[in-house]
Design a protein around this motif. Structure first.
Motif, PDB file in Angstrom:
ATOM      1  N   GLU A  92      -1.151  15.065  -0.926  1.00  0.00           N
ATOM      2  CA  GLU A  92       0.123  15.550  -0.820  1.00  0.00           C
ATOM      3  C   GLU A  92       0.486  16.268  -2.003  1.00  0.00           C
ATOM      4  N   PHE A  93       0.572  17.947  -2.302  1.00  0.00           N
ATOM      5  CA  PHE A  93       1.100  18.314  -3.076  1.00  0.00           C
ATOM      6  C   PHE A  93       2.645  18.606  -3.130  1.00  0.00           C
ATOM      7  N   LEU A  94       3.689  18.263  -4.352  1.00  0.00           N
ATOM      8  CA  LEU A  94       5.028  17.594  -3.958  1.00  0.00           C
ATOM      9  C   LEU A  94       5.290  18.742  -5.406  1.00  0.00           C
ATOM     10  N   ASP A  95       6.236  19.279  -5.047  1.00  0.00           N
ATOM     11  CA  ASP A  95       7.005  20.049  -6.059  1.00  0.00           C
ATOM     12  C   ASP A  95       8.265  19.827  -6.576  1.00  0.00           C
ATOM     13  N   ARG A  96       8.525  20.637  -7.321  1.00  0.00           N
ATOM     14  CA  ARG A  96       9.924  19.425  -8.157  1.00  0.00           C
ATOM     15  C   ARG A  96      10.449  19.196  -7.415  1.00  0.00           C
ATOM     16  N   ASP A  97      10.951  19.565  -6.751  1.00  0.00           N
ATOM     17  CA  ASP A  97      12.272  18.665  -5.356  1.00  0.00           C
ATOM     18  C   ASP A  97      12.329  17.819  -5.103  1.00  0.00           C
ATOM     19  N   ALA A  98      10.634  18.315  -4.492  1.00  0.00           N
ATOM     20  CA  ALA A  98       9.978  16.744  -3.685  1.00  0.00           C
ATOM     21  C   ALA A  98      10.138  16.192  -3.944  1.00  0.00           C
ATOM     22  N   LEU A  99       9.278  15.868  -5.448  1.00  0.00           N
ATOM     23  CA  LEU A  99       8.804  15.238  -6.604  1.00  0.00           C
ATOM     24  C   LEU A  99      10.160  14.428  -6.490  1.00  0.00           C
ATOM     25  N   ARG A 100      11.397  14.770  -6.530  1.00  0.00           N
ATOM     26  CA  ARG A 100      12.909  14.474  -7.796  1.00  0.00           C
ATOM     27  C   ARG A 100      13.555  13.723  -6.337  1.00  0.00           C
TER      28      ARG A 100
ATOM     29  N   PRO B 222      14.302  13.894 -14.778  1.00  0.00           N
ATOM     30  CA  PRO B 222      14.021  15.365 -15.498  1.00  0.00           C
ATOM     31  C   PRO B 222      12.771  15.864 -16.024  1.00  0.00           C
ATOM     32  N   THR B 223      12.562  14.881 -16.400  1.00  0.00           N
ATOM     33  CA  THR B 223      10.789  15.422 -16.921  1.00  0.00           C
ATOM     34  C   THR B 223      10.018  15.915 -15.351  1.00  0.00           C
ATOM     35  N   PHE B 224      10.080  15.418 -14.374  1.00  0.00           N
ATOM     36  CA  PHE B 224       9.077  15.602 -13.351  1.00  0.00           C
ATOM     37  C   PHE B 224       9.339  16.952 -13.089  1.00  0.00           C
ATOM     38  N   LEU B 225       8.082  18.094 -12.826  1.00  0.00           N
ATOM     39  CA  LEU B 225       7.153  19.343 -12.845  1.00  0.00           C
ATOM     40  C   LEU B 225       6.944  19.092 -11.316  1.00  0.00           C
ATOM     41  N   ALA B 226       6.480  18.359 -11.285  1.00  0.00           N
ATOM     42  CA  ALA B 226       5.667  18.263  -9.877  1.00  0.00           C
ATOM     43  C   ALA B 226       4.419  17.393  -9.492  1.00  0.00           C
TER      44      ALA B 226
ATOM     45  N   ARG C 140       0.763  -1.187   0.318  1.00  0.00           N
ATOM     46  CA  ARG C 140       0.414   0.286  -0.294  1.00  0.00           C
ATOM     47  C   ARG C 140       0.975   1.417  -0.207  1.00  0.00           C
ATOM     48  N   THR C 141       1.197   1.431  -0.955  1.00  0.00           N
ATOM     49  CA  THR C 141       2.342   2.588  -1.319  1.00  0.00           C
ATOM     50  C   THR C 141       2.094   4.219  -1.648  1.00  0.00           C
ATOM     51  N   GLY C 142       0.857   3.821  -2.350  1.00  0.00           N
ATOM     52  CA  GLY C 142      -0.692   5.224  -3.024  1.00  0.00           C
ATOM     53  C   GLY C 142       0.768   5.339  -4.101  1.00  0.00           C
ATOM     54  N   GLU C 143      -0.212   5.902  -5.006  1.00  0.00           N
ATOM     55  CA  GLU C 143       0.082   6.528  -6.103  1.00  0.00           C
ATOM     56  C   GLU C 143       0.285   8.589  -6.411  1.00  0.00           C
ATOM     57  N   ILE C 144       1.622   8.380  -7.138  1.00  0.00           N
ATOM     58  CA  ILE C 144       1.977  10.649  -7.877  1.00  0.00           C
ATOM     59  C   ILE C 144       0.859   9.975  -9.257  1.00  0.00           C
ATOM     60  N   ASP C 145       0.784  11.147  -8.989  1.00  0.00           N
ATOM     61  CA  ASP C 145       0.260  12.092 -10.172  1.00  0.00           C
ATOM     62  C   ASP C 145       0.872  13.015 -10.872  1.00  0.00           C
ATOM     63  N   ILE C 146       1.662  12.575 -11.809  1.00  0.00           N
ATOM     64  CA  ILE C 146       2.709  13.471 -12.001  1.00  0.00           C
ATOM     65  C   ILE C 146       2.324  14.820 -13.271  1.00  0.00           C
ATOM     66  N   ALA C 147       3.375  15.968 -13.232  1.00  0.00           N
ATOM     67  CA  ALA C 147       2.598  16.851 -14.194  1.00  0.00           C
ATOM     68  C   ALA C 147       4.523  16.872 -14.963  1.00  0.00           C
ATOM     69  N   THR C 148       4.402  16.543 -16.290  1.00  0.00           N
ATOM     70  CA  THR C 148       5.440  16.660 -16.963  1.00  0.00           C
ATOM     71  C   THR C 148       5.597  17.911 -17.935  1.00  0.00           C
ATOM     72  N   ALA C 149       4.490  18.993 -18.265  1.00  0.00           N
ATOM     73  CA  ALA C 149       4.367  20.525 -18.682  1.00  0.00           C
ATOM     74  C   ALA C 149       3.757  21.268 -17.611  1.00  0.00           C
TER      75      ALA C 149
ATOM     76  N   VAL D 146      18.196   5.918  -9.585  1.00  0.00           N
ATOM     77  CA  VAL D 146      16.534   6.762  -9.689  1.00  0.00           C
ATOM     78  C   VAL D 146      15.808   7.131  -8.379  1.00  0.00           C
ATOM     79  N   GLY D 147      15.897   6.992  -6.957  1.00  0.00           N
ATOM     80  CA  GLY D 147      15.606   6.208  -6.101  1.00  0.00           C
ATOM     81  C   GLY D 147      14.328   5.619  -6.187  1.00  0.00           C
ATOM     82  N   TRP D 148      13.139   6.307  -5.578  1.00  0.00           N
ATOM     83  CA  TRP D 148      12.261   5.571  -5.022  1.00  0.00           C
ATOM     84  C   TRP D 148      12.056   4.140  -4.235  1.00  0.00           C
ATOM     85  N   LYS D 149      12.531   4.764  -3.355  1.00  0.00           N
ATOM     86  CA  LYS D 149      12.830   3.964  -2.191  1.00  0.00           C
ATOM     87  C   LYS D 149      11.357   3.612  -1.578  1.00  0.00           C
ATOM     88  N   ARG D 150      10.328   4.496  -1.717  1.00  0.00           N
ATOM     89  CA  ARG D 150       8.736   3.731  -0.799  1.00  0.00           C
ATOM     90  C   ARG D 150       7.683   3.590  -2.002  1.00  0.00           C
TER      91      ARG D 150
END
Length: 470
Positions: free
Chosen positions: A167-175, A181-185, A135-144, A285-289
């Protein structure tokens, strides 16, 4: 001299043309086909998640109920063994679709969806089903850039609706969570989505059904449904099943209730699976969670990491064939595989050199409102749930309970929902259907290219409640 970068097509050269999930030595042996006549209290048609949960929940409600399940090939071979393994609490194909269609019920639908996911997880524990559930959750990602603003607005909207754990994640929090490099939020639903192994889920539910006494016949398609005395009869190639009630979980396949067929059009979705990542590649890549990920475009990608650290990468193309239908030759689409590989390395350039081990496709039971619809036929003796439109891993369990409620004739919180009592708009007949879908796909592509601005066609479709998605 620097090494020459791998062409994305080369990464596909060794990929096996079959679903990764089903390519497992632990796959259970098929069960015999039905030969002769059977009699039961409840007949379940279809051995995917809809049918398996219906059979299992029926036996849990009443251990004395005699249940038979028939499957045209093997349990879990179709969408239930080919999907991405995203198990969402949403019953409405996302809260935004629910808000647009059933705003007065959305709080209830979200509560019931979260409860369904909790009960889903509890059932896995109760029956000892090991399907790599996380039960990790899911992130919707802005690429534009326009998607960043859309996700900020969505964050405010879910907060106003009182929906938990977003929770909203800005670019740095998301990355910091997953680096591209395509992830913006991003907008992270922390608890409303789980990742799992789709085929292991189907096989585990099959075993649980057998343990409770469900009789399962594979290689046994239902070919004809008719009323008979106080019940129904379903004909199969080598026999018949006579039952007091029947529940249909055939989804993308032609329904035995023919009047339902215009409500569904099968579309094909495709996916790739990488080889296991090395520790160095994982660190890059990270992706630890281990959250599920999906981008916010109309033509979107979905991607996740497996228990053995492979990356599944799917989506983007939505392939509709004239006249609909589900055929084995539609299960592969090399042009889409190449496109997906190119997009993968654009998203994760640090994974240059990774190869894909599997590529595959499968049919999705698309309906015009993107989420399941329900009902009865043959004087209330037959129930159906179909039209999950690609988000049925979790919602199919809820649909199973709706079908059982409808067959019992009892009024429940589920059966009183407008979502349950209403139908989507049917798709028009051919050739209008394919022309309309083609215009919609073109318009969706244009919207992605033009800052999310929807043209007059899409606005008209929105107004009448008609849509096309996967």
């Amino acid at each position: 001299m620097a090494a020459r970068a791998m062409n994305p097509v080369q990464s596909l050269s060794d990929a096996a043309p079959r679903p990764y999930w089903l390519d497992d030595p632990a796959r259970p042996a098929p069960l015999p086909a039905l030969v002769g006549d059977e009699h039961c209290d409840l007949l379940v048609v279809g051995g995917g998640y809809s049918g398996l949960w219906t059979a299992l929940n029926a036996k849990e409600r009443d251990r004395g109920r005699d249940v038979v399940l028939i499957e045209s090939q093997e349990v879990g071979w179709a969408a239930s063994g080919r999907n991405g393994g995203f198990c969402s609490s949403s019953l409405t194909h996302g809260w935004a679709n629910g808000q647009s269609r059933w705003p007065e019920e959305l709080t209830t639908l979200e509560r019931l969806g979260r409860r369904n996911l909790d009960e889903f997880e509890a059932a896995l524990t109760r029956h000892g089903v090991d399907c790599d559930f996380e039960r990790t959750g899911e992130i919707d990602i802005a690429t534009a850039p326009h998607q960043v603003q859309e996700l900020r607005e969505a964050t405010d909207e879910v907060a106003a609706l009182g929906l938990p754990d977003y929770e909203f994640l800005d670019r740095d929090a998301l990355r910091a969570e997953v680096d591209s490099p395509t992830f913006l939020a991003g907008l992270w639903d922390r608890t409303g989505v789980a990742m799992l192994h789709p085929a292991k889920l189907a096989w585990g539910l099959k075993r649980a059904c057998l343990d409770l006494g469900v009789r399962i016949y594979e290689q046994t398609p239902g070919t004809e449904l008719s009323s008979r005395n106080a019940g129904v009869a379903v004909r199969t190639p080598y026999g018949r099943v006579f039952a007091r009630h029947a529940a249909l979980g055939t989804n993308a396949f032609p329904s035995l209730v023919k009047r339902l067929r215009p409500y569904i059009t099968p579309v094909y979705d495709y996916a790739l699976m990488t080889e296991p990542l090395s520790p160095e590649q994982l660190a890059a890549v990270g992706w630890k969670r281990r959250q599920g990920l999906g981008d916010a475009a109309n033509h979107f990608h979905y991607f996740r990491i497996t228990r053995d650290n492979r990356i599944l990468w799917g989506g983007y193309d939505i392939v509709h064939h004239y006249g609909g239908g589900v055929r084995s030759e539609y299960d592969h689409h090399p042009a889409t595989y190449q496109k997906l590989a190119e997009h993968f390395f654009r998203c994760f350039p640090q994974l240059e050199g990774v190869r894909f081990t599997h590529n595959w496709g499968g049919a999705i039971d698309t309906c015009s409102r993107f989420s399941a619809f329900f009902g009865t036929a043959h004087g209330g003796r037959v129930a159906y749930a179909l039209g999950y439109t690609g988000l049925g891993v979790g919602a199919s369990r809820f649909g199973a309970d709706v079908m059982l409620d409808l067959l019992s004739g009892e009024r429940t919180e589920r059966t009183e929902l407008e979502m349950v009592r209403s139908k989507p708009l049917p798709f028009p007949p051919e050739p209008v259907r394919s022309v309309g879908i083609g215009i919609t796909q073109w318009s969706m592509t244009r919207a992605d290219e033009n800052g999310g601005r929807r043209n007059l066609w899409l606005k008209a479709m929105d107004k009448v409640g008609m849509g096309f998605d996967s």
